[in-house]
Enzyme design. Structure first.
Site, PDB file in Angstrom:
ATOM      1  CD1 TRP A  37      38.497  40.808  42.164  1.00 17.54           C
ATOM      2  CD2 TRP A  37      38.712  38.133  42.329  1.00 17.54           C
ATOM      3  NE1 TRP A  37      37.632  40.135  43.402  1.00 17.54           N
ATOM      4  CE2 TRP A  37      37.744  39.213  43.437  1.00 17.54           C
ATOM      5  CE3 TRP A  37      39.266  37.437  43.222  1.00 17.54           C
ATOM      6  CZ2 TRP A  37      37.051  37.810  44.331  1.00 17.54           C
ATOM      7  CZ3 TRP A  37      38.923  36.608  44.060  1.00 17.54           C
ATOM      8  CH2 TRP A  37      37.571  37.257  44.706  1.00 17.54           C
ATOM      9  CD1 TRP A  39      40.613  45.296  39.805  1.00 11.17           C
ATOM     10  CD2 TRP A  39      41.051  46.992  39.457  1.00 11.17           C
ATOM     11  NE1 TRP A  39      41.263  46.120  41.023  1.00 11.17           N
ATOM     12  CE2 TRP A  39      40.344  47.547  40.527  1.00 11.17           C
ATOM     13  CE3 TRP A  39      42.379  48.157  38.760  1.00 11.17           C
ATOM     14  CZ2 TRP A  39      41.055  48.533  41.859  1.00 11.17           C
ATOM     15  CZ3 TRP A  39      42.082  49.560  38.918  1.00 11.17           C
ATOM     16  CH2 TRP A  39      41.930  49.484  40.988  1.00 11.17           C
ATOM     17  CE1 TYR A  86      34.947  36.896  47.669  1.00 14.93           C
ATOM     18  CE2 TYR A  86      33.611  36.613  45.687  1.00 14.93           C
ATOM     19  CZ  TYR A  86      34.401  37.497  47.026  1.00 14.93           C
ATOM     20  OH  TYR A  86      34.526  38.918  46.389  1.00 14.93           O
ATOM     21  CD  GLN A 106      38.375  43.937  39.653  1.00 11.68           C
ATOM     22  OE1 GLN A 106      39.088  43.317  39.035  1.00 11.68           O
ATOM     23  NE2 GLN A 106      37.871  43.607  40.858  1.00 11.68           N
ATOM     24  N   GLY A 165      36.423  48.947  41.299  1.00  9.60           N
ATOM     25  CA  GLY A 165      37.412  48.798  41.806  1.00  9.60           C
ATOM     26  C   GLY A 165      37.609  48.770  43.286  1.00  9.60           C
ATOM     27  CG  ASP A 167      35.210  46.525  46.224  1.00 14.09           C
ATOM     28  OD1 ASP A 167      36.100  46.705  45.467  1.00 14.09           O
ATOM     29  OD2 ASP A 167      35.387  44.867  46.934  1.00 14.09           O
ATOM     30  NE  ARG A 200      36.735  42.795  53.852  1.00  9.98           N
ATOM     31  CZ  ARG A 200      36.966  42.339  52.564  1.00  9.98           C
ATOM     32  NH1 ARG A 200      38.396  42.624  52.312  1.00  9.98           N
ATOM     33  NH2 ARG A 200      36.208  41.796  51.716  1.00  9.98           N
ATOM     34  CE1 TYR A 351      39.167  45.685  50.380  1.00  4.70           C
ATOM     35  CE2 TYR A 351      36.784  46.350  49.861  1.00  4.70           C
ATOM     36  CZ  TYR A 351      37.563  45.374  49.741  1.00  4.70           C
ATOM     37  OH  TYR A 351      37.737  44.119  49.467  1.00  4.70           O
ATOM     38  CD1 TRP A 352      38.575  49.794  48.076  1.00  4.56           C
ATOM     39  CD2 TRP A 352      39.639  50.777  47.478  1.00  4.56           C
ATOM     40  NE1 TRP A 352      38.945  48.688  47.529  1.00  4.56           N
ATOM     41  CE2 TRP A 352      39.679  49.684  47.285  1.00  4.56           C
ATOM     42  CE3 TRP A 352      40.748  51.718  46.748  1.00  4.56           C
ATOM     43  CZ2 TRP A 352      40.931  49.144  45.952  1.00  4.56           C
ATOM     44  CZ3 TRP A 352      41.978  51.107  46.249  1.00  4.56           C
ATOM     45  CH2 TRP A 352      41.827  49.981  45.306  1.00  4.56           C
ATOM     46  CD  GLU A 395      42.838  43.312  51.258  1.00  6.00           C
ATOM     47  OE1 GLU A 395      42.343  43.260  51.123  1.00  6.00           O
ATOM     48  OE2 GLU A 395      41.924  43.403  49.820  1.00  6.00           O
TER      49      GLU A 395
HETATM   50  C1  GLC Z   1      39.019  43.344  46.125  1.00 11.65           C
HETATM   51  C2  GLC Z   1      39.510  45.101  45.769  1.00 11.65           C
HETATM   52  C3  GLC Z   1      39.351  45.012  44.050  1.00 11.65           C
HETATM   53  C4  GLC Z   1      40.334  43.550  44.142  1.00 11.65           C
HETATM   54  C5  GLC Z   1      39.696  42.423  44.350  1.00 11.65           C
HETATM   55  C6  GLC Z   1      40.287  41.355  44.347  1.00 11.65           C
HETATM   56  O1  GLC Z   1      37.242  43.498  46.117  1.00 11.65           O
HETATM   57  O2  GLC Z   1      38.380  45.957  46.397  1.00 11.65           O
HETATM   58  O3  GLC Z   1      39.760  45.560  43.876  1.00 11.65           O
HETATM   59  O4  GLC Z   1      40.301  43.478  42.608  1.00 11.65           O
HETATM   60  O5  GLC Z   1      39.627  42.685  46.319  1.00 11.65           O
HETATM   61  O6  GLC Z   1      42.507  42.008  44.974  1.00 11.65           O
END
Ligand code: GLC
Length: 423
Positions: A37, A39, A86, A106, A165, A167, A200, A351-352, A395
């Protein structure tokens, strides 16, 4: 170093080792995120460096940048080894790129990570050689962002919530809600096999996420035109802040490499004023701007705080944000929550939409320090250390209890434990 810290850092090192793949890159977490991934690679590289493995630190970023597209775009996922674990996978994206990748980016955090490696690598010849080889690619990424993604205020546009990032942050509810959802997901989501659905994004969000992917795919993944081609275009604060910092960090080391810093400095200045234009006076917060809906969107969330990381806030704005962050933590055991906990969209487990993330705390603490709020930054660091020591490298974490939620054995949490939390 006390015995507890020792085991925290050993543990973190083990997480990174377990997630490192034979191909030279480190996955965010086994099973849940089986690819590289974008970032995540930034903090992961800093974690390898903190563990003393400088070769792996450089390799991490070199692998990432080797998947860069000709336009300068660096994809958000590189599907090095195709896995059934995935969704959405390479065939859903259909980018026809070699290696297979997604077609969106990202936050360019790996740029700042590369600059830090260059500054801190004790082997100066290695630093010069490996950073020198990355330089044109890093610059091309920033040039592409500045060229193809500049929005009406001068901040950068994300064309998918995944690009931010963050989501499913409540910030995206409005603009995402206007994207017509596809009827059905082509394949079952795999994330729900290992993480509770309550932690999620929802299926409805996923059907809209896939609608954006399909729209961009149908337009042929033209990375110069995505802001016009897709149904979602939002100028984001954190994304722009990370790009601003990337541009100014590159400019700062340019002279050492005999490179001209002026174009990078000009980019950073332009982007910084783009962020400044996203300040909402009434809410006293930086908020993303929905280009299609023509308005600032969402409650006060983590994205707004990161303006400080790019030095884009005035001292008065930084002060207002710092006070607010202090208030957010009052009713919670751990901060920094990713959404205003008083807001009705706050969900402490999802999550976010509320949980604490180590990556966010790190960026917030660095931002606070830049404005002289050192004690506040130290508090966030101490709180994060406690969280990781008690709940491991998860996470994300429930701000009410400190319970580790989402994926376990998470690379960027482990990497920042080594690079930031362990003295
Ligand atoms: C999720 C997060 C993202 C991150 C990815 C891998 O999609 O929202 O920010 O880069 O997981 O950890």
């Amino acid at each position: 170093m006390g015995p507890r810290q020792m085991s925290t850092s050993e543990n973190a090192h083990r997480v990174l080792q377990r997630n490192r793949q034979p191909g030279g890159y480190t996955v965010p977490a086994e099973g849940l995120y089986p690819y590289q991934w974008c970032w995540d690679s930034g903090p992961i590289a800093l974690g390898w460096a903190a563990a003393g493995d400088w070769d792996q630190a450089w390799t991490e970023l070199e692998r990432l940048m080797s998947a860069q597209w000709d336009s300068g775009m660096v994809p958000h996922i590189i599907f090095w080894e195709v896995s059934d674990d995935y969704f959405p996978g390479p065939e859903d994206w259909g980018t026809q790129h070699d290696p297979p990748t997604t077609g969106i980016t990202q936050p360019p955090l790996p740029v700042t990570a590369a600059v830090r490696l260059c500054q801190q690598d004790p082997d100066r010849a290695r630093a010069k050689e490996r950073f020198g080889a990355l330089w044109p690619k890093l610059v091309a990424w920033i040039e592409w962002l500045d060229r193809a993604r500049r929005g009406p205020h001068g901040a950068l546009v994300v064309v998918h919530p995944w690009e931010s990032g963050m989501d499913n942050a409540p910030t995206w509810d409005g603009p995402l809600g206007r994207v017509p959802a596809i009827d059905e997901l082509p394949l079952a989501r795999r994330d729900l096999e290992s993480v509770a659905a309550s932690q999620r994004p929802s299926n409805e969000e996923y059907r809209r996420y896939m609608a954006i992917v399909e729209a961009l795919r149908d337009r042929g993944w033209n990375t110069e035109r995505q802001a016009e081609d897709g149904p979602f275009a939002v100028e984001d604060v954190a994304f722009t802040a990370i790009a601003t910092r990337a541009a100014s960090d590159l400019a700062a080391v340019a002279p050492e490499l005999g490179q001209d810093a002026s174009a990078l400095e000009a980019s950073a200045t332009r982007l910084r004023s783009g962020i400044a234009a996203l300040w909402d006076d009434e809410m006293e917060w930086f908020r993303p701007y929905d280009v299609r809906g023509e308005q600032l969107v969402g409650p006060a969330t983590a994205t707004g705080v990161l303006a400080m990381w790019a030095n884009a806030a005035t001292p008065a704005q930084a002060h207002a944000i710092a006070i607010r962050l202090g208030e957010w933590s009052e009713g919670l055991k751990y901060g920094v929550p990713t959404c205003d906990p008083e807001h009705h969209l706050f969900e402490p487990e999802r999550y976010w939409r509320g949980p604490v993330w180590v990556i966010v705390n790190w960026l917030v603490a660095e931002g606070l320090s830049q404005y002289g709020f050192d004690a506040h930054a130290a508090e966030i660091r101490a709180m994060t250390s406690e969280l990781v020591a008690a709940a491991g490298d998860s996470e994300y974490y429930d701000p009410r209890t400190g319970e580790g939620i989402g994926g376990r054995g998470f690379s960027w949490s482990a990497a920042l434990t080594l690079a930031w939390l362990v003295p």
